[in-house]
Structures are given as structure tokens and as C-alpha cells.
Design an enzyme around this catalytic site. Structure first.
Site, PDB file in Angstrom:
ATOM      1  N   HIS A 131       0.740  -1.215   0.087  1.00  0.00           N
ATOM      2  CA  HIS A 131      -0.017  -0.017   0.169  1.00  0.00           C
ATOM      3  C   HIS A 131       0.966   1.167  -0.137  1.00  0.00           C
ATOM      4  CE1 HIS A 131      -3.733   1.961   1.138  1.00  0.00           C
ATOM      5  NE2 HIS A 131      -2.825   2.776   1.059  1.00  0.00           N
ATOM      6  N   ASP A 237     -10.005  -3.935  -4.783  1.00  0.00           N
ATOM      7  CA  ASP A 237      -9.825  -3.277  -3.608  1.00  0.00           C
ATOM      8  C   ASP A 237     -11.212  -3.161  -2.942  1.00  0.00           C
ATOM      9  OD1 ASP A 237      -8.761  -2.228  -1.218  1.00  0.00           O
ATOM     10  OD2 ASP A 237      -8.457  -0.289  -2.060  1.00  0.00           O
TER      11      ASP A 237
HETATM   12  C1  NCD Z   1      -9.298  -0.720   2.918  1.00  0.00           C
HETATM   13  C2  NCD Z   1      -9.918  -1.271   3.876  1.00  0.00           C
HETATM   14  O1  NCD Z   1     -11.127  -0.888   4.386  1.00  0.00           O
HETATM   15  O2  NCD Z   1      -9.587  -2.425   4.262  1.00  0.00           O
HETATM   16  N1  NCD Z   1      -9.867   0.579   2.596  1.00  0.00           N
HETATM   17  C3  NCD Z   1      -9.580   1.204   1.462  1.00  0.00           C
HETATM   18  O3  NCD Z   1     -10.176   2.359   1.428  1.00  0.00           O
HETATM   19  N2  NCD Z   1      -9.180   0.810   0.255  1.00  0.00           N
HETATM   20  C4  NCD Z   1      -7.731  -0.691   3.142  1.00  0.00           C
HETATM   21  C5  NCD Z   1      -6.874  -0.373   1.941  1.00  0.00           C
HETATM   22  O4  NCD Z   1      -6.782  -1.250   0.811  1.00  0.00           O
HETATM   23  O5  NCD Z   1      -6.399   0.729   1.906  1.00  0.00           O
HETATM   24 ZN    ZN Z   2      -7.238  -2.616  -0.133  1.00  0.00          ZN
END
Ligand code: NCD
Ligand code: ZN
Length: 329
Positions: A131, A237
Site C-alpha cells: 500500500h 480493492d
Molecule cells: C481498505 C479497507 O477498508 O480495508 N480501505 C480502502 O479504502 N481501500 C484498506 C486499503 O486497501 O487501503
Molecule cells: Zn485494499
């Protein structure tokens, strides 16, 4: 009209645990042959035992569907024996900078301290999923983090590094410079700019990390993906949060997109007259970059319109209440 996809893969997915896992896993299992499962549970998935337990829970939640969860370990300092034992049970190790997103408090605070673990991962040929955001100004976080990517990519030339959910022109350009670097791109980042999130009334269900960027960044992402860049894989995601965590003071980051992922991707590729590039983005690039052979699974989509519900259980999906052109049959 109908579109056939061969073993679609979601290379970045949050399946959560307990009741939320049971609610959301079937959507991924129905649409995909497999998915890379993120380890940011309340207690991070950071041991072989936790990998095994979590995988079992996922398989139970998926029922009879033919679906392969590709498991990831949460990055911490690991001993060689730990990683050697975990290797055949995981597809990679996911690194979060500490505190940068949902449930990442136990992530990396000091990037000088990770060298030994990266060295072991390179030797054992275990991919590193990152990330990639700094803790700077929110629009600049991904660009600022490129110096970290560069250092790791240069120091560990035989380590496969995956830049997760990239959102910027700079990341696309960076990707071209290192053979050992791949990337994932989400559905929502192929559709949104920051304007969609905060330009009119605030849209908490479009708030995610990394946040959607500028029109120029959106164009660069679309050009790379729709143009058939072979280093870029689809990773939704999809990150469900219950409504009370989204529609509140202090909205959690994450877009829940797995129920609409394939229909919307087909729509985008069709609109841009690039349907011939979809199979690579949705599966073949991941096979090549990770060297995996997914389960055999054919998905057929037909041009049968349907309306996305306003919620699944307690979670509001991406494109809620809107009409989609394509259905999974
Ligand atoms: C993800 C989560 O909620 O687990 N949230 C997001 O905004 N993408 C975590 C991540 O991948 O950053
Ligand atoms: Zn994620």
C-alpha cells in the site's frame, strides 16, 4: 450479446471476517475464479496458523463455489523459518505503512528496519504487495511514496513488487522503469475523480484510500489499462464497511464493489471499444506476473440490464440504485 471471461481474478480484495465475511464472500466467489485476500483484519493475519484459520473461514463462507483465495501475510519482521513454512500457503506479503488506512496500525513505522525480511522474501521468491502512500498531503501521498518503491525495486531486483491500487500518472510512469514491479488498478479508480467524492454533496461511499485523484490521473489510468498494459492487473480493492461506519462522523475508507465489478468493467471496456483487452486485465496479466494457474472457471455476461440494490445487508455497494447494462448469467 454475450461476453465470455476465462477465470477472472481479483488481485486485491478485502473479505473481512465473521458475519461480514459471510455476507460478502459469495459475491467474489460467484464472479471470480480466485482473489488475493488482504490480511488487515482486526488482529492482522501474521502467522501461518492465522493464514490457515482464515482460509478455512473463507472456504466455508464461499460454500460450493469454485474459488481460490490467494492468501497474504501482514508484513512484519519475519524469520526465515517462518516465511519458508508459510511460502506454499501464501501468494505474497502485504506491507502497510503504519496507520495509513483501515486496520493498518501494526504496519511499518521505520522503513530502514525492513531490509532483512525483504532479503529473505527475495531469496524465497515471495512477492511483496505494498500500500504505497506516505503520510503527507493526501493528494501527494502516492507520488511521495515512489521514492520508497524505487529504493526497494533497486535494492531487491529479484523481488516481485506489486504497487497496489495505483491512482496517478506518476505511478504509471514509474511502473515502466523496473521489470520486477507490477501494479493493480481498481474499478472505482477507473471511473472517479476527487470531484465525484467531494465536488458536490459529500459521497462517503466513494471515499477510499488512496482517494480518487485528478482528471489527468484518471485519463492516464484508463489509457494504461484500456491500452492493454501487461504489467497492470485488476484488483477491486472491494472494502466493505457497515453503513454506520460510512454515514457518520469519521467515515471509514473503502468502496464495496465486488457485486458490480465484472458488469461495470465490461461496460467500460465496451464503451471504449477495447473488449479485446479485458481478458488480459482481468486474468492473463496476473497469471503472467505472479506465475499462477487459476482454477478453470468460465463467466458469461449478457447485455441484460439490472438495477443495483441500495444495500446488501448493511453495506451499500458501489453504483447502488443505478442501472447496469451487463449481468452475470
Ligand atoms: C481498505 C479497507 O477498508 O480495508 N480501505 C480502502 O479504502 N481501500 C484498506 C486499503 O486497501 O487501503
Ligand atoms: Zn485494499
Amino acid at each position: 450479446m454475450k461476453i465470455e471471461l476465462n477465470s477472472p481474478l481479483d488481485m486485491h480484495l478485502h473479505l473481512r471476517e465473521a458475519e461480514m465475511l459471510k455476507l460478502v464472500a459469495p459475491f467474489s466467489a460467484q464472479s471470480f475464479a480466485g482473489a488475493v485476500v488482504m490480511p488487515n483484519l482486526i488482529s492482522p493475519v501474521d502467522s501461518l496458523q492465522k493464514i490457515k484459520d482464515y482460509r478455512n473461514a473463507i472456504m466455508t463462507a464461499c460454500g460450493k463455489e469454485n474459488f481460490e483465495p490467494y492468501m497474504t501475510l501482514f508484513f512484519r519482521s519475519y524469520k526465515r523459518t517462518e516465511l519458508a513454512a508459510a511460502k506454499e500457503h501464501i501468494i505474497g506479503v502485504k506491507l502497510y505503512p503504519a496507520g495509513i488506512t483501515t486496520q493498518s496500525e501494526k504496519g511499518v513505522k521505520d522503513f530502514d528496519s525492513i531490509q532483512e525480511t525483504l532479503h529473505i522474501m527475495e531469496e524465497l521468491q515471495i512477492p511483496l504487495l505494498i500500500h504505497g502512500e506516505s503520510n503527507g498531503f493526501v493528494m501527494e501521498r502516492e507520488r511521495e511514496f515512489l521514492t520508497v518503491y524505487q529504493e526497494i525495486a533497486t535494492n531487491f531486483p529479484n523481488l516481485h513488487i506489486i504497487m497496489e491500487h495505483i491512482t496517478t500518472t506518476a505511478a504509471i510512469e514509474f511502473l515502466e522503469k523496473y521489470e520486477n514491479v507490477s501494479a493493480t488498478v481498481t474499478l472505482h479508480h477507473l471511473m472517479l475523480t476527487l470531484d465525484d467524492v467531494v465536488g458536490d454533496l459529500l459521497q462517503p461511499h466513494l471515499f477510499c484510500k488512496p482517494i480518487a485523484k485528478t482528471p489527468a490521473d484518471l485519463q492516464a489510468l484508463r489509457q494504461a489499462v484500456l491500452g492493454g498494459n501487461r504489467k497492470i492487473m485488476f484488483g477491486s480493492d472491494s472494502a466493505p464497511h457497515p453503513r454506520h461506519k460510512k454515514e457518520c462522523v469519521g467515515c471509514a475508507a473503502g468502496v464495496f464493489s465486488s457485486p458490480v465489478a465484472l458488469p461495470l468493467l465490461v461496460q467500460i471496456f465496451e464503451e471504449e471499444d477495447c473488449l479485446d483487452k479485458l481478458q488480459a486485465f482481468i486474468s492473463d496479466n496476473a497469471r503472467e506476473r505472479y506465475g499462477i494457474t487459476p482454477l478453470e472457471k468460465r463467466l458469461t455476461l449478457t447485455d441484460t440490464p439490472w438495477q443495483v440494490p441500495q444495500a446488501y445487508g448493511d453495506v451499500r455497494p458501489f453504483y447502488a440504485e443505478k442501472q447496469l447494462r451487463w449481468s452475470i448469467s
